[in-house]
Design a protein around this motif. Structure first.
Motif, mmCIF file in Angstrom:
data_model
loop_
_atom_site.group_PDB
_atom_site.id
_atom_site.type_symbol
_atom_site.label_atom_id
_atom_site.label_comp_id
_atom_site.label_asym_id
_atom_site.label_seq_id
_atom_site.Cartn_x
_atom_site.Cartn_y
_atom_site.Cartn_z
ATOM 1 N N ASP A 30 0.836 -1.205 0.000
ATOM 2 C CA ASP A 30 0.000 0.000 0.000
ATOM 3 C C ASP A 30 0.871 1.257 0.000
ATOM 4 O OD1 ASP A 30 -2.330 -1.516 0.046
ATOM 5 O OD2 ASP A 30 -2.673 -1.239 2.208
ATOM 6 N N LEU A 31 1.924 1.242 0.801
ATOM 7 C CA LEU A 31 2.805 2.402 0.890
ATOM 8 C C LEU A 31 3.502 2.667 -0.439
ATOM 9 C CD1 LEU A 31 3.904 4.577 2.776
ATOM 10 C CD2 LEU A 31 5.652 2.956 3.517
ATOM 11 N N ARG A 32 3.943 1.611 -1.104
ATOM 12 C CA ARG A 32 4.583 1.788 -2.410
ATOM 13 C C ARG A 32 3.589 2.335 -3.443
ATOM 14 N NH1 ARG A 32 8.361 -3.611 -2.174
ATOM 15 N NH2 ARG A 32 9.965 -2.660 -0.897
ATOM 16 N N GLY A 33 2.346 1.910 -3.352
ATOM 17 C CA GLY A 33 1.314 2.472 -4.229
ATOM 18 C C GLY A 33 1.117 3.956 -3.960
ATOM 19 N N LEU A 34 1.074 4.325 -2.692
ATOM 20 C CA LEU A 34 0.942 5.725 -2.311
ATOM 21 C C LEU A 34 2.120 6.533 -2.832
ATOM 22 C CD1 LEU A 34 -0.497 7.895 -0.423
ATOM 23 C CD2 LEU A 34 1.227 7.230 1.248
ATOM 24 N N ARG A 37 3.881 10.556 -9.202
ATOM 25 C CA ARG A 37 3.236 10.914 -10.475
ATOM 26 C C ARG A 37 2.573 12.273 -10.383
ATOM 27 N NH1 ARG A 37 2.632 5.524 -10.542
ATOM 28 N NH2 ARG A 37 0.620 5.485 -9.492
ATOM 29 N N ALA A 38 1.914 12.545 -9.257
ATOM 30 C CA ALA A 38 1.273 13.856 -9.077
ATOM 31 C C ALA A 38 2.309 14.967 -9.078
ATOM 32 C CB ALA A 38 0.469 13.866 -7.774
ATOM 33 N N ALA A 39 3.464 14.730 -8.447
ATOM 34 C CA ALA A 39 4.520 15.738 -8.419
ATOM 35 C C ALA A 39 5.083 15.995 -9.818
ATOM 36 C CB ALA A 39 5.633 15.314 -7.463
ATOM 37 N N GLU A 40 5.236 14.910 -10.580
ATOM 38 C CA GLU A 40 5.752 15.043 -11.953
ATOM 39 C C GLU A 40 4.765 15.768 -12.854
ATOM 40 O OE1 GLU A 40 6.606 11.019 -13.050
ATOM 41 O OE2 GLU A 40 8.336 10.902 -11.689
ATOM 42 N N ASP A 41 3.462 15.548 -12.616
ATOM 43 C CA ASP A 41 2.427 16.189 -13.433
ATOM 44 C C ASP A 41 2.218 17.638 -13.069
ATOM 45 O OD1 ASP A 41 2.104 13.755 -14.685
ATOM 46 O OD2 ASP A 41 0.274 13.207 -13.606
ATOM 47 N N GLY A 42 2.774 18.034 -11.925
ATOM 48 C CA GLY A 42 2.660 19.426 -11.498
ATOM 49 C C GLY A 42 1.370 19.650 -10.792
#
Length: 150
Positions: A135-139, A145-150
């Motif tokens: 679960d932690l790795r999924g988080l 991904r959110a950080a990369e997408d801005g």
């Protein structure tokens, strides 16, 4: 959500819980690693090398999520302590390979006991910890991904 749930409250801050968990784990590791003369990050390097030896500096960095400017001084200290060797790859002079010395390999026997102590400290079963880790790795993946997408 109403306006009150949008206000940051410490009890709702996931980052605080992750930080506190990280600090708690480090406090468990510190006395276990002290007799070996290892820091937590050095221990992670050793675990990586016990899994696969040799590893390049860039491979270690990728596995641990660290930059070479963080790794290089630490690896130099580990080499001075006689735990690893650093050698340029003859096929690619830009690549530095890290290998265990006999002394570094001897520490492997203590790793199982360290891991057992950490698991015991969590108060969770191995199955529960594996689910939590998944679960932690999924988080982590989602947040990256959110950080990369801005």
């Amino acid at each position: 959500m109403d306006d009150k749930t949008m206000q940051p409250l410490l009890q709702h801050m996931l980052c605080l819980d992750l930080y506190a968990a990280n600090q708690a784990v480090h406090r468990v590791y510190k006395p276990l690693l002290a007799p070996l003369g290892l820091t937590y990050l050095q221990y992670l390097v050793m675990v990586g090398l016990w899994e696969r030896d040799p590893l390049s500096v860039s491979e270690i960095g990728t596995r641990l999520g660290l930059e070479s400017n963080t790794l290089t001084p630490m690896l130099k200290r580990m080499e001075a302590a006689g735990l690893i060797t650093r050698r340029r790859d003859p096929g690619d002079e830009r690549r530095v390979n890290i290998s265990l010395t006999a002394e570094g390999d001897k520490m492997r026997a203590a790793a199982g006991e360290i891991q057992r102590c950490l698991m015991e400290a969590t108060g969770r079963s191995e199955a529960e910890l594996l689910r939590f880790q998944e679960d932690l790795r999924g988080l982590i993946g989602n947040v990256k991904r959110a950080a990369e997408d801005g």
